[in-house]
Design a protein around this motif. Structure first.
Motif, PDB file in Angstrom:
ATOM      1  N   MET A   1       4.056   9.696  10.701  1.00 28.01           N
ATOM      2  CA  MET A   1       4.399   9.228  12.035  1.00 28.01           C
ATOM      3  C   MET A   1       3.886  10.188  13.103  1.00 28.01           C
ATOM      4  SD  MET A   1       5.896   6.484  11.084  1.00 28.01           S
ATOM      5  CE  MET A   1       6.299   5.902  12.737  1.00 28.01           C
ATOM      6  N   LEU A   2       3.086   9.644  14.025  1.00 25.88           N
ATOM      7  CA  LEU A   2       2.609  10.423  15.178  1.00 25.88           C
ATOM      8  C   LEU A   2       3.579  10.299  16.347  1.00 25.88           C
ATOM      9  CD1 LEU A   2      -1.172   9.449  15.048  1.00 25.88           C
ATOM     10  CD2 LEU A   2      -0.083  11.502  14.107  1.00 25.88           C
ATOM     11  N   THR A   3       4.181   9.123  16.498  1.00 21.52           N
ATOM     12  CA  THR A   3       5.227   8.871  17.486  1.00 21.52           C
ATOM     13  C   THR A   3       6.278   8.000  16.813  1.00 21.52           C
ATOM     14  OG1 THR A   3       4.370   6.782  18.381  1.00 21.52           O
ATOM     15  CG2 THR A   3       3.407   8.816  19.263  1.00 21.52           C
ATOM     16  N   ASP A   4       7.251   7.528  17.591  1.00 24.05           N
ATOM     17  CA  ASP A   4       8.265   6.638  17.037  1.00 24.05           C
ATOM     18  C   ASP A   4       7.649   5.360  16.457  1.00 24.05           C
ATOM     19  OD1 ASP A   4      10.256   8.347  17.664  1.00 24.05           O
ATOM     20  OD2 ASP A   4      10.996   7.239  19.405  1.00 24.05           O
ATOM     21  N   ASN A   5       6.472   4.961  16.978  1.00 29.46           N
ATOM     22  CA  ASN A   5       5.898   3.678  16.588  1.00 29.46           C
ATOM     23  C   ASN A   5       4.512   3.760  15.952  1.00 29.46           C
ATOM     24  OD1 ASN A   5       7.511   3.152  19.430  1.00 29.46           O
ATOM     25  ND2 ASN A   5       7.900   1.576  17.895  1.00 29.46           N
ATOM     26  N   ILE A   6       3.786   4.828  16.192  1.00 33.94           N
ATOM     27  CA  ILE A   6       2.396   4.919  15.729  1.00 33.94           C
ATOM     28  C   ILE A   6       2.296   5.865  14.540  1.00 33.94           C
ATOM     29  CG2 ILE A   6       0.030   5.536  16.361  1.00 33.94           C
ATOM     30  CD1 ILE A   6       0.778   4.837  19.264  1.00 33.94           C
ATOM     31  N   MET A   7       1.510   5.473  13.546  1.00 36.56           N
ATOM     32  CA  MET A   7       1.381   6.269  12.321  1.00 36.56           C
ATOM     33  C   MET A   7      -0.062   6.299  11.840  1.00 36.56           C
ATOM     34  SD  MET A   7       3.084   3.400   9.802  1.00 36.56           S
ATOM     35  CE  MET A   7       4.143   2.836  11.147  1.00 36.56           C
ATOM     36  N   ILE A   8      -0.389   7.325  11.062  1.00 38.75           N
ATOM     37  CA  ILE A   8      -1.619   7.371  10.283  1.00 38.75           C
ATOM     38  C   ILE A   8      -1.268   6.918   8.874  1.00 38.75           C
ATOM     39  CG2 ILE A   8      -3.412   8.864   9.315  1.00 38.75           C
ATOM     40  CD1 ILE A   8      -3.064  10.698  11.693  1.00 38.75           C
ATOM     41  N   ASN A   9      -2.146   6.138   8.266  1.00 33.09           N
ATOM     42  CA  ASN A   9      -1.881   5.630   6.920  1.00 33.09           C
ATOM     43  C   ASN A   9      -3.081   5.845   6.007  1.00 33.09           C
ATOM     44  OD1 ASN A   9      -2.362   2.943   5.044  1.00 33.09           O
ATOM     45  ND2 ASN A   9      -0.258   3.694   4.974  1.00 33.09           N
ATOM     46  N   ALA A  10      -2.798   6.176   4.753  1.00 36.82           N
ATOM     47  CA  ALA A  10      -3.823   6.218   3.708  1.00 36.82           C
ATOM     48  C   ALA A  10      -3.233   5.581   2.464  1.00 36.82           C
ATOM     49  CB  ALA A  10      -4.253   7.652   3.421  1.00 36.82           C
ATOM     50  N   GLN A  11      -4.044   4.820   1.736  1.00 31.75           N
ATOM     51  CA  GLN A  11      -3.535   4.134   0.554  1.00 31.75           C
ATOM     52  C   GLN A  11      -4.643   3.922  -0.462  1.00 31.75           C
ATOM     53  OE1 GLN A  11      -3.076  -0.389   1.556  1.00 31.75           O
ATOM     54  NE2 GLN A  11      -2.521   0.740   3.415  1.00 31.75           N
ATOM     55  N   ALA A  12      -4.256   3.835  -1.718  1.00 36.63           N
ATOM     56  CA  ALA A  12      -5.185   3.545  -2.813  1.00 36.63           C
ATOM     57  C   ALA A  12      -4.533   2.515  -3.718  1.00 36.63           C
ATOM     58  CB  ALA A  12      -5.519   4.812  -3.583  1.00 36.63           C
ATOM     59  N   ARG A  13      -5.339   1.573  -4.216  1.00 40.06           N
ATOM     60  CA  ARG A  13      -4.818   0.499  -5.053  1.00 40.06           C
ATOM     61  C   ARG A  13      -5.713   0.293  -6.280  1.00 40.06           C
ATOM     62  NH1 ARG A  13      -1.690  -3.332  -1.649  1.00 40.06           N
ATOM     63  NH2 ARG A  13      -1.759  -2.517   0.479  1.00 40.06           N
ATOM     64  N   TYR A  14      -5.106  -0.290  -7.281  1.00 38.39           N
ATOM     65  CA  TYR A  14      -5.850  -0.772  -8.439  1.00 38.39           C
ATOM     66  C   TYR A  14      -5.518  -2.252  -8.582  1.00 38.39           C
ATOM     67  CZ  TYR A  14      -7.190  -1.638 -13.280  1.00 38.39           C
ATOM     68  OH  TYR A  14      -7.747  -2.163 -14.414  1.00 38.39           O
ATOM     69  N   LEU A  15      -6.548  -3.092  -8.603  1.00 41.37           N
ATOM     70  CA  LEU A  15      -6.354  -4.535  -8.718  1.00 41.37           C
ATOM     71  C   LEU A  15      -6.924  -5.031 -10.038  1.00 41.37           C
ATOM     72  CD1 LEU A  15      -7.431  -5.717  -5.134  1.00 41.37           C
ATOM     73  CD2 LEU A  15      -5.174  -4.955  -5.904  1.00 41.37           C
ATOM     74  N   ASP A  16      -6.169  -5.857 -10.718  1.00 40.47           N
ATOM     75  CA  ASP A  16      -6.617  -6.468 -11.972  1.00 40.47           C
ATOM     76  C   ASP A  16      -7.320  -7.780 -11.631  1.00 40.47           C
ATOM     77  OD1 ASP A  16      -6.958  -7.301 -14.578  1.00 40.47           O
ATOM     78  OD2 ASP A  16      -4.910  -8.035 -14.794  1.00 40.47           O
ATOM     79  N   ILE A  17      -8.657  -7.734 -11.606  1.00 35.89           N
ATOM     80  CA  ILE A  17      -9.455  -8.915 -11.267  1.00 35.89           C
ATOM     81  C   ILE A  17     -10.403  -9.209 -12.426  1.00 35.89           C
ATOM     82  CG2 ILE A  17     -11.115  -9.932  -9.673  1.00 35.89           C
ATOM     83  CD1 ILE A  17     -10.081  -8.071  -7.507  1.00 35.89           C
ATOM     84  N   ASP A  18     -10.267 -10.393 -13.019  1.00 30.20           N
ATOM     85  CA  ASP A  18     -11.147 -10.827 -14.102  1.00 30.20           C
ATOM     86  C   ASP A  18     -11.791 -12.148 -13.690  1.00 30.20           C
ATOM     87  OD1 ASP A  18     -10.186  -8.692 -15.677  1.00 30.20           O
ATOM     88  OD2 ASP A  18      -8.476  -9.900 -16.321  1.00 30.20           O
TER      89      ASP A  18
END
Length: 232
Positions: free
Chosen positions: A180-197
């Motif tokens: 959280m940078l302020t009450d409402n604004i944030m920095i986000n980072a994410q990583a996912r693994y998707l099972d796609i066949d």
């Protein structure tokens, strides 16, 4: 004494203010940023499943390129620690290549396709809801809609046409974090693994008699996103 009290009060506000920057029940969070899909693309051998050469194993494998697009997350906090999240993005486009098959004319870029990977997940935030740093884990289900498949110019010159690939359902896993940078604004980072066949097919009119090749591809990409978020 008055100055000391004012200084102490100011310090207290600095310390306490971030405690208000928290995810809590009922919050709606919108995140946007750059999202990259990096396919692992572990495939079966390329096989002829129709025509006079039906049953022929051409060997080799299929690969897919990476792509980066605009990613969007929409999340709703059910409790202070649990939320529901929908991942969306602008369409990804991937080149599809065949390599090491028994037909030299089949090797190289076959064509390209586009896909959309809407993913619905349940996410869990383990830390104190008042913390400015909010790591999370999640699990859910992904639907990959594949469309706009087309054969490249070189492959078309070799007689390949009617390239198509099947849609896919699969599980999805993720880790991420908000800061959280302020009450409402944030920095986000994410990583996912998707099972796609997917099952991919392509015809070859140069051979004729309905000759068609098939390859099963475990796309199973890792998906990375970095961006900003806003909490309502």
């Amino acid at each position: 004494m008055q100055k000391s009290l004012l200084s102490a009060a100011a310090l207290a506000l600095v310390v306490v203010a971030p405690l208000a920057q928290a995810h809590s029940e009922g919050d709606i969070i919108l995140r946007a940023g750059a999202i990259t899909v990096n396919p692992k693309a572990d495939s079966s051998h390329v096989k002829v499943d129709r025509g006079s050469l039906g049953g022929t194993d051409l060997g080799g494998k299929a690969t897919m390129s990476s792509d980066t697009q605009l990613g969007l997350n929409f999340a709703y906090m059910i409790t202070d620690h649990v939320g529901i999240e929908l991942l969306a993005a602008t369409p990804f486009e991937h080149d599809v290549k065949l390599k090491n098959t028994g037909l030299p004319q089949a090797n190289g870029k076959l064509g390209s396709l586009k896909h959309l990977p809407p993913t619905l997940s349940v996410v869990y935030y383990p830390l104190d809801p008042k913390s400015v740093f909010q790591p999370y884990v999640g699990a859910g289900i992904n639907y990959t809609w594949i469309y706009d498949e087309h054969v490249g110019s070189r492959a078309s010159a070799e007689g390949f046409d009617h390239f198509r690939a099947s849609n896919s359902w699969g599980v999805a896993w993720q880790v991420g974090a908000d800061y959280m940078l302020t009450d409402n604004i944030m920095i986000n980072a994410q990583a996912r693994y998707l099972d796609i066949d997917t099952h991919a097919y392509v015809n070859n009119s140069a051979v004729g008699d309905g000759t068609r090749a098939k390859v099963n591809v475990d796309v199973d990409p890792f998906v990375y996103m970095v961006g900003l978020g806003y909490k309502f």
